[in-house]
Design a protein around this motif. Structure first.
Motif, PDB file in Angstrom:
ATOM      1  N   ASN A 238       0.825  -1.217   0.000  1.00  0.00           N
ATOM      2  CA  ASN A 238       0.000   0.000   0.000  1.00  0.00           C
ATOM      3  C   ASN A 238       0.856   1.263   0.000  1.00  0.00           C
ATOM      4  N   ASP A 239       1.893   1.283  -0.849  1.00  0.00           N
ATOM      5  CA  ASP A 239       2.802   2.426  -0.938  1.00  0.00           C
ATOM      6  C   ASP A 239       2.715   3.057  -2.320  1.00  0.00           C
ATOM      7  N   LEU A 240       2.930   4.375  -2.375  1.00  0.00           N
ATOM      8  CA  LEU A 240       3.043   5.088  -3.642  1.00  0.00           C
ATOM      9  C   LEU A 240       4.523   5.288  -3.950  1.00  0.00           C
ATOM     10  N   ASP A 253       4.904   6.244   2.074  1.00  0.00           N
ATOM     11  CA  ASP A 253       4.673   4.991   2.774  1.00  0.00           C
ATOM     12  C   ASP A 253       3.270   4.934   3.374  1.00  0.00           C
ATOM     13  N   ASP A 254       2.534   3.859   3.079  1.00  0.00           N
ATOM     14  CA  ASP A 254       1.245   3.533   3.687  1.00  0.00           C
ATOM     15  C   ASP A 254       0.140   4.519   3.276  1.00  0.00           C
ATOM     16  N   ALA A 277      -4.798  -0.013  10.928  1.00  0.00           N
ATOM     17  CA  ALA A 277      -3.351  -0.193  11.021  1.00  0.00           C
ATOM     18  C   ALA A 277      -2.899  -1.342  10.126  1.00  0.00           C
ATOM     19  N   PRO A 278      -1.779  -1.145   9.477  1.00  0.00           N
ATOM     20  CA  PRO A 278      -1.242  -2.241   8.668  1.00  0.00           C
ATOM     21  C   PRO A 278      -0.678  -3.340   9.550  1.00  0.00           C
ATOM     22  N   ASP A 279      -0.508  -4.539   8.982  1.00  0.00           N
ATOM     23  CA  ASP A 279       0.066  -5.664   9.724  1.00  0.00           C
ATOM     24  C   ASP A 279       1.466  -5.303  10.215  1.00  0.00           C
ATOM     25  N   ALA A 280       1.813  -5.786  11.396  1.00  0.00           N
ATOM     26  CA  ALA A 280       3.145  -5.550  11.964  1.00  0.00           C
ATOM     27  C   ALA A 280       3.833  -6.882  12.187  1.00  0.00           C
TER      28      ALA A 280
END
Length: 598
Positions: A238-240, A253-254, A277-280
């Motif tokens: 999920n980054d540009l 990022d994100d 929140a993204p997975d950690a």
């Protein structure tokens, strides 16, 4: 291996932009598309090609004069090509639907893989005709929907042009203009998850929209004001990812918080919001091999130079003596040995390489300057053939030919009357699977092209020698008596010009203009080089592409050889008769050349 498309008609010149359109079919990663003025399709990862469109550009001859003028100096690099395809964009949700756009303002689409093309260029309201269409991004959500970027700054128009269509280009809505951003647009992308989230790259930086392009905000947090050339979203993370004109890559990022804002515009009116929140991961890191800290430079050994390394020992004598052979000791059995030793010098050593009993390579080098162990590098190729040239040169070294096939080869090293031998095994790269059929196909086609090359070289050499004779006559007669031999001097000039015109067809005209020059005429040498380039790089054997290219060489060569032979039979014979009458004859018998069939 080479993936540049060819055209079935050898007389059609393909126009490729410096940034030629290329794309992979989203439904089959063995299928790729490449753009010239046509759309080329390959279903075998570029080994062979078919045309799936006609010329989709304006084909305006006024925009195709790069061979006449490149500005300050000539340009043949491809940077000055015009009326070319810049965009090929297959739809990720509609199979066989492809968008195509050009650098002269044309936009087409097909819904059946290229059987029928529809032009929608004239529906782009407000876009000056002839503008560059630099990007089209097909929607991953709705069929027939796409974003389009155009610019016209090459004509000093710095307005930004960005459009959206939802009906296959029947109508376009302009979503960016000069009130939104400061300079011209270069690229655009829609978030693959949230349709309202868009990113726009312009000449003055990065812009963001959270309302599907209705309004735009410049992104300044950590990102400078630089031209943004391309945008890609890394979907897993999920980054540009942003590519700039300065050849830098920058990652935003994100995108999840921006997606949430674009999905619900009330978020920005709230006092506090927790985003998804993204997975950690409790990740472990391994220290890079050979370094103290992660940023330390790591030494990597140099690759070995390509080729077979043949070791040998050489002992340097204090005083080298060449044994003279007494004539009384000679007999018929010694004749071959004498021929073999003639031309050998005490300052040279010779390496001969045999495939069975067939001598395939003869190499020579200076003797080492001291006693020791040395390596002779052989590039694993056979002896080659002559290359066509205007200049008559004495061959100093054996020309390099095609690569040998895997196998065992006998080596013979000679120094004066000393001979030593051994063997070497040549193998294919174990990391690459290449069949024996492929190896044999490539070898056979290489040999076939060598025959055509040598035939070309022989014909050009005879023409060059003949030209030298005519030039000598022209000079000598002018020195002797310009008036008396006026007609003969004139005839020499005509025959020289005629010879040059034939040589040009083999190897091209001499071009003394400044810069990287080019010619629209495809010579025999060009055709041989192209056929060689393709056939020598095929990983799975010879394809229809190489068969066509080699046949085109034969067809075109046969035409020029007929013209050459006819010239010597008629024009040259008449010239000889005319010059022989003045009793200054340096002529030698000429030959006719033909293509030998295998």
């Amino acid at each position: 291996y080479t993936v540049r498309p060819t055209h079935p008609d050898p007389d059609v010149k393909l126009r490729f932009n410096w940034n030629s359109a290329i794309n992979i079919d989203p439904y089959n990663n063995s299928t790729i598309y490449f753009g010239s003025q046509f759309v080329h399709k390959s279903t075998d990862k570029g080994l062979s090609w078919e045309l799936i469109s006609g010329d989709l550009t304006t084909n305006d001859p006024e925009k195709q004069k790069q061979n006449e003028s490149g500005g300050i100096s000539m340009d043949a690099t491809g940077a000055e090509n015009h009326t070319t395809i810049l965009v090929i964009e297959p739809s990720p949700i509609e199979q066989d639907m492809i968008w195509v756009a050009t650098d002269d303002g044309r936009v087409h689409y097909t819904q059946n893989g290229g059987n029928r093309w529809n032009e929608v260029s004239n529906n782009l309201s407000g876009l000056p005709k002839g503008s560059w269409i630099t990007q089209i991004k097909a929607s991953n959500k709705n069929r027939g929907e796409a974003l389009l970027i155009a610019n016209d700054y090459r004509r000093f128009n710095y307005e930004p042009y960005a459009y959206r269509t939802s009906n296959y280009g029947k109508s376009w809505q302009r979503i960016v203009d000069k009130d939104d951003v400061l300079s011209y647009a270069l690229c655009i992308i829609e978030d693959p998850v949230e349709k309202n989230l868009l990113f726009l790259g312009t000449d003055d930086g990065l812009y963001l929209s959270i309302d599907a392009g209705y309004s735009w905000t410049k992104w300044t947090n950590g990102f400078p004001t630089v031209p943004v050339k391309d945008l890609v979203i890394q979907e897993r993370e999920n980054d540009l990812v942003i590519g700039t004109f300065g050849r830098a890559a920058w990652v935003l990022d994100d995108l999840i918080p921006l997606r949430d804002i674009a999905k619900n515009n009330q978020v920005m009116a709230s006092d506090i919001v927790l985003f998804e929140a993204p997975d950690a991961y409790q990740v472990s890191f391994k220290q890079p091999t050979g370094s103290r800290f992660a940023a330390d430079a790591i030494f990597q050994g140099e690759n070995r130079v390509y080729g077979a390394r043949i070791p040998y020992y050489f002992q340097k004598k204090e005083k080298e003596i060449i044994r003279d052979m007494d004539s009384s000791e000679q007999n018929e059995e010694d004749d071959e040995d004498k021929k073999e030793t003639e031309g050998k010098h005490k300052d040279s050593i010779y390496l001969k390489i045999y495939d069975g009993v067939r001598l395939i390579r003869s190499l020579k080098k200076k003797t080492p300057d001291s006693t020791g162990i040395y390596y002779w590098r052989w590039s694993m190729n056979e002896a080659g053939v002559d290359r066509p040239s205007r200049e008559i040169k004495k061959r100093e070294n054996e020309p390099r030919g095609i690569s040998v096939k895997p196998g065992t080869y006998r080596l013979e090293l000679n120094y004066l009357d000393h001979t030593t031998s051994s063997a070497i095994q040549i193998k294919s790269d174990p990391r690459v699977e290449v069949s024996e059929i492929t190896i044999n196909d490539i070898y056979q086609k290489g040999k076939e092209l060598e025959v055509l090359t040598q035939t070309t070289a022989n014909a050009v050499k005879q023409l060059a020698e003949s030209k030298g004779i005519a030039e000598k006559y022209k000079v000598d007669l002018a020195k002797k008596d310009k008036v008396l031999y006026l007609e003969e001097i004139k005839a020499s000039k005509i025959i020289i010009k005629r010879i040059d015109s034939i040589i040009d067809k083999f190897i091209g005209k001499e071009d003394k203009r400044q810069g990287i020059t080019n010619s629209s005429y495809v010579t025999i040498a060009n055709r041989i080089s192209t056929a060689n380039w393709y056939s020598s790089s095929r990983p799975y054997g010879i394809t229809e592409t190489e068969i066509i290219l080699i046949q085109q060489v034969k067809d075109k060569l046969e035409v020029v050889l007929k013209e050459t032979n006819l010239f010597f039979e008629k024009d040259w014979e008449n010239y000889k008769m005319e010059m022989n009458q003045i009793n200054l004859s340096p002529f030698k018998k000429t030959q006719s050349y033909f293509i030998k069939e295998n």
